[in-house]
Design an enzyme around this catalytic site. Structure first.
Site, PDB file in Angstrom:
ATOM      1  N   HIS A 129      69.789  56.453  44.528  1.00 42.44           N
ATOM      2  CA  HIS A 129      70.370  56.243  43.185  1.00 42.44           C
ATOM      3  C   HIS A 129      70.909  54.813  43.101  1.00 42.44           C
ATOM      4  CE1 HIS A 129      72.122  57.121  39.394  1.00 42.44           C
ATOM      5  NE2 HIS A 129      73.128  57.895  39.734  1.00 42.44           N
TER       6      HIS A 129
ATOM      7  N   HIS B 269      60.795  56.247  39.432  1.00 41.23           N
ATOM      8  CA  HIS B 269      61.898  56.780  38.626  1.00 41.23           C
ATOM      9  C   HIS B 269      61.558  58.206  38.211  1.00 41.23           C
ATOM     10  CE1 HIS B 269      65.039  57.063  35.581  1.00 41.23           C
ATOM     11  NE2 HIS B 269      65.582  56.023  36.183  1.00 41.23           N
TER      12      HIS B 269
ATOM     13  N   ASP C  52      66.900  48.712  39.623  1.00 44.37           N
ATOM     14  CA  ASP C  52      67.467  48.178  40.876  1.00 44.37           C
ATOM     15  C   ASP C  52      66.593  47.129  41.543  1.00 44.37           C
ATOM     16  OD1 ASP C  52      68.601  51.435  41.182  1.00 44.37           O
ATOM     17  OD2 ASP C  52      69.925  49.686  41.088  1.00 44.37           O
TER      18      ASP C  52
HETATM   19  C1  SDX Z   1      68.441  54.754  39.673  1.00 48.43           C
HETATM   20  O1  SDX Z   1      67.899  58.915  37.117  1.00 48.43           O
HETATM   21  C2  SDX Z   1      68.294  57.777  36.679  1.00 48.43           C
HETATM   22  O2  SDX Z   1      68.343  57.511  35.498  1.00 48.43           O
HETATM   23  C3  SDX Z   1      68.729  56.800  37.756  1.00 48.43           C
HETATM   24  C4  SDX Z   1      68.992  55.371  37.304  1.00 48.43           C
HETATM   25  C5  SDX Z   1      70.209  55.277  36.413  1.00 48.43           C
HETATM   26  O3  SDX Z   1      70.277  54.323  35.628  1.00 48.43           O
HETATM   27  O4  SDX Z   1      71.131  56.105  36.564  1.00 48.43           O
HETATM   28  O5  SDX Z   1      67.881  54.869  36.622  1.00 48.43           O
HETATM   29  C6  SDX Z   1      69.296  54.458  38.500  1.00 48.43           C
HETATM   30  O6  SDX Z   1      68.830  55.522  40.500  1.00 48.43           O
HETATM   31  C7  SDX Z   1      67.082  54.120  39.747  1.00 48.43           C
HETATM   32  C8  SDX Z   1      66.248  54.638  40.978  1.00 48.43           C
HETATM   33  C9  SDX Z   1      66.694  53.825  42.186  1.00 48.43           C
HETATM   34  N1  SDX Z   1      66.104  54.411  43.428  1.00 48.43           N
HETATM   35  C10 SDX Z   1      65.141  53.755  44.089  1.00 48.43           C
HETATM   36  O7  SDX Z   1      64.629  52.704  43.736  1.00 48.43           O
HETATM   37  C11 SDX Z   1      64.747  54.427  45.400  1.00 48.43           C
HETATM   38  C12 SDX Z   1      63.211  54.481  45.512  1.00 48.43           C
HETATM   39  N2  SDX Z   1      62.715  55.400  44.493  1.00 48.43           N
HETATM   40  C13 SDX Z   1      62.567  56.761  44.860  1.00 48.43           C
HETATM   41  O8  SDX Z   1      63.106  57.245  45.982  1.00 48.43           O
HETATM   42  C14 SDX Z   1      62.170  57.710  43.747  1.00 48.43           C
HETATM   43  O9  SDX Z   1      61.245  57.079  42.963  1.00 48.43           O
HETATM   44  C15 SDX Z   1      63.296  58.239  42.892  1.00 48.43           C
HETATM   45  C16 SDX Z   1      64.383  58.846  43.720  1.00 48.43           C
HETATM   46  C17 SDX Z   1      63.876  57.175  42.039  1.00 48.43           C
HETATM   47  C18 SDX Z   1      62.710  59.328  41.990  1.00 48.43           C
HETATM   48  O10 SDX Z   1      62.315  60.356  42.810  1.00 48.43           O
HETATM   49  P1  SDX Z   1      61.588  61.670  42.226  1.00 48.43           P
HETATM   50  O11 SDX Z   1      61.548  61.645  40.748  1.00 48.43           O
HETATM   51  O12 SDX Z   1      62.197  62.852  42.883  1.00 48.43           O
HETATM   52  O13 SDX Z   1      60.096  61.463  42.659  1.00 48.43           O
HETATM   53  P2  SDX Z   1      59.520  61.883  44.071  1.00 48.43           P
HETATM   54  O14 SDX Z   1      60.455  61.394  45.158  1.00 48.43           O
HETATM   55  O15 SDX Z   1      59.155  63.320  44.018  1.00 48.43           O
HETATM   56  O16 SDX Z   1      58.215  60.971  44.139  1.00 48.43           O
HETATM   57  C19 SDX Z   1      57.000  61.369  43.529  1.00 48.43           C
HETATM   58  C20 SDX Z   1      55.936  60.776  44.428  1.00 48.43           C
HETATM   59  C21 SDX Z   1      56.083  61.158  45.889  1.00 48.43           C
HETATM   60  O17 SDX Z   1      54.791  61.033  46.466  1.00 48.43           O
HETATM   61  P3  SDX Z   1      54.036  62.403  46.931  1.00 48.43           P
HETATM   62  O18 SDX Z   1      54.994  63.163  47.813  1.00 48.43           O
HETATM   63  O19 SDX Z   1      53.730  63.136  45.628  1.00 48.43           O
HETATM   64  O20 SDX Z   1      52.805  61.915  47.644  1.00 48.43           O
HETATM   65  O21 SDX Z   1      56.055  59.338  44.422  1.00 48.43           O
HETATM   66  C22 SDX Z   1      56.391  58.893  45.727  1.00 48.43           C
HETATM   67  C23 SDX Z   1      56.928  60.084  46.490  1.00 48.43           C
HETATM   68  O22 SDX Z   1      56.699  59.949  47.883  1.00 48.43           O
HETATM   69  N3  SDX Z   1      57.422  57.880  45.560  1.00 48.43           N
HETATM   70  C24 SDX Z   1      57.489  56.738  46.238  1.00 48.43           C
HETATM   71  C25 SDX Z   1      58.583  56.058  45.706  1.00 48.43           C
HETATM   72  N4  SDX Z   1      59.145  56.800  44.733  1.00 48.43           N
HETATM   73  C26 SDX Z   1      58.431  57.936  44.659  1.00 48.43           C
HETATM   74  N5  SDX Z   1      56.732  56.255  47.240  1.00 48.43           N
HETATM   75  C27 SDX Z   1      57.086  55.036  47.698  1.00 48.43           C
HETATM   76  N6  SDX Z   1      58.124  54.307  47.239  1.00 48.43           N
HETATM   77  C28 SDX Z   1      58.886  54.787  46.239  1.00 48.43           C
HETATM   78  N7  SDX Z   1      59.908  54.081  45.769  1.00 48.43           N
END
Ligand code: SDX
Length: 429
Positions: free
Chosen positions: A267, A306, A362
């Site tokens: 997050h 996201h 971010d």
């Molecule tokens: C914020 O929710 C909000 O509004 C949050 C926010 C706010 O203003 O409050 O916008 C702020 O938190 C932004 C997000 C910051 N986090 C990151 O940058 C961390 C990296 N991103 C992820 O960990 C991920 O994308 C999330 C946590 C942001 C979202 O996760 P989800 O929606 O649960 O998606 P998921 O983890 O199920 O991913 C779906 C697929 C997966 O692949 P498969 O298992 O289907 O093969 O996408 C892949 C994930 O492995 N994936 C990534 C990835 N993000 C998702 N793979 C590599 N790098 C990534 N960053």
């Protein structure tokens, strides 16, 4: 055609009409679907609430497919371009833009609540020199509930208002003092002659000079970053504030829970993680190997992806532009080139395209914070200061929402049942 589902339970052959309203069905209607009176009705299993609406809200609108973000209906691009953080905070909290008089009163109230009780100072000095500022912020926001015991009267609008003003006003003071503690520098008191964001910079950076004079371009860039972080509907930390707030605890305790949720690397902690990732990559030549690491699950591309945006996060686009304004003052951050190359490669790579992974808020914000000489562990504190009006707008909405109840989800039980207990004296004999 009617706005409803006809659900046939093949276990009983019975059919149910489930009404559809606002693009959703009520889980309670599914609870009526049961095999017999001895068994509970159907529940909805949704880890991480990926497809579950927890509330009705008019604070923030997001269209993830189109990359749209609006606060109380106003597009983020227009607010970032032409508003100020305190005006946006007013808009989020009150639901409408302020008149001149309302705005001046709001700024006055917040300006004159920036001081914290002196005991907070000694409380903060109790932390280790290397304590993470987010841990200090979470603790001190929670501690504020002990200085304002009247905050428990959450049903009194005037009381909610003064606590809301206090928290927006004091978050920069607590954030700056967490930073100064980590730097081993003396705490700087608020300067009420400065604007909100200029005062924050003064409490961070003032040393022996009589009066801190911030660079107005830096003040504007940071104020814009605060606007971009101000709210984001039901994100993890807003959900934490609402969940804890649903017990009718005081707002300081609820917001402290939000700070804790924001601390996490998935997050708000992602901005800090992005900087550490870029430093670890080190040069553009290392990018292909890093991308391979992401694809085989050894790495995560922090700052990408996201839950809602399946398009470019509109805030990332604005922040990327703000980089130029800040770097004009500070000089270009050498990591910018690696970030831009990483983004270019990722946006062309099938792994990221297929998963609709784009830069989020971010990805670039950390580059600006580092250029402003913030250490990475301060980045999420900056996010928390910006997000405070959003958390409080969500909390105020929760408290007034007659449909809301204490948050207490169901579970699917997977453990043992009806086991006979053998006392340890026998078990260990
Ligand atoms: C914020 O929710 C909000 O509004 C949050 C926010 C706010 O203003 O409050 O916008 C702020 O938190 C932004 C997000 C910051 N986090 C990151 O940058 C961390 C990296 N991103 C992820 O960990 C991920 O994308 C999330 C946590 C942001 C979202 O996760 P989800 O929606 O649960 O998606 P998921 O983890 O199920 O991913 C779906 C697929 C997966 O692949 P498969 O298992 O289907 O093969 O996408 C892949 C994930 O492995 N994936 C990534 C990835 N993000 C998702 N793979 C590599 N790098 C990534 N960053």
């Amino acid at each position: 055609m009617t706005d409803s589902l006809t659900v046939r339970d093949n276990r009983t052959g019975q059919e149910y009409e489930v009404p559809i309203a606002d693009g959703a069905i009520r889980a309670a209607d599914l609870g009526k679907i049961r095999v017999d009176d001895d068994n509970p009705g159907l529940a909805v299993y949704d880890p991480g609430f990926v497809n579950t609406a927890s509330c009705r809200s008019s604070v923030t609108y997001i269209d993830g497919e189109k990359g749209i973000l609006e606060y109380r209906g106003y597009p983020i691009e227009q607010l970032a371009e032409s508003s100020s953080f305190l005006e946006v905070a007013y808009l989020l909290i009150h639901g409408a833009l302020p008149s001149k008089t309302e705005y001046e009163q709001w700024v006055h109230d917040i300006t004159y609540h920036t001081f914290v009780h002196e005991n907070i100072k000694s409380f903060m000095e109790g932390f280790r020199y290397d304590a993470h500022p987010m841990g200090m912020l979470m603790a001190s926001v929670g501690a504020l509930s002990t200085f304002y015991p009247d905050a428990v009267d959450i049903h009194d609008p005037a009381n909610r208002h003064i606590q809301t003003v206090r928290m927006i006003a004091k978050m920069p003071t607590l954030g700056a003092w967490s930073f100064r503690n980590a730097q081993g520098k003396p705490f700087v008191y608020p300067d009420n002659e400065l604007s909100y964001t200029a005062n924050f910079l003064s409490m961070l950076w003032k040393m022996s000079e009589i009066k801190y004079q911030p660079d107005e371009r830096i003040v504007k860039a940071l104020d814009t970053l605060f606007i971009l972080h101000a709210d984001h509907e039901q994100n993890c930390s807003a959900n934490a504030v609402r969940s804890v707030g649903s017990s009718q605890v005081d707002p300081y305790s609820a917001v402290a829970a939000g700070v804790g949720a924001l601390y996490g690397p998935l997050h708000g902690g992602a901005n800090e993680a992005v900087l550490r990732m870029l430093k670890r990559i080190g040069t553009k030549d290392n990018i292909p190997a890093f991308i391979e690491g992401v694809k085989n699950g050894d790495e995560r591309l922090m700052g990408f992806g996201h839950r809602v945006y399946k398009n470019y996060d509109p805030r990332a686009r604005i922040i990327k532009k703000a980089c130029d304004d800040v770097f004009e003052v500070t000089g270009v951050n050498p990591l910018l080139e690696i970030a831009q190359e990483l983004e270019k490669i990722a946006l062309e790579d099938e792994y990221f395209v297929q998963r609709k992974l784009y830069p989020n808020v971010d990805f670039y914000s950390g580059l600006i914070y580092e250029a402003l000489e913030f250490p990475p562990e301060m980045f999420t504190v900056l996010f928390a200061i910006g997000r405070t009006p959003g958390w409080l707008a969500q909390w105020n909405e929760l408290v007034q929402d007659k449909e809301q109840k204490i948050a207490r989800p169901k579970q699917i039980y997977t453990g043992g049942r009806g086991l006979d207990f053998t006392p340890s004296s026998q078990r260990w004999a």
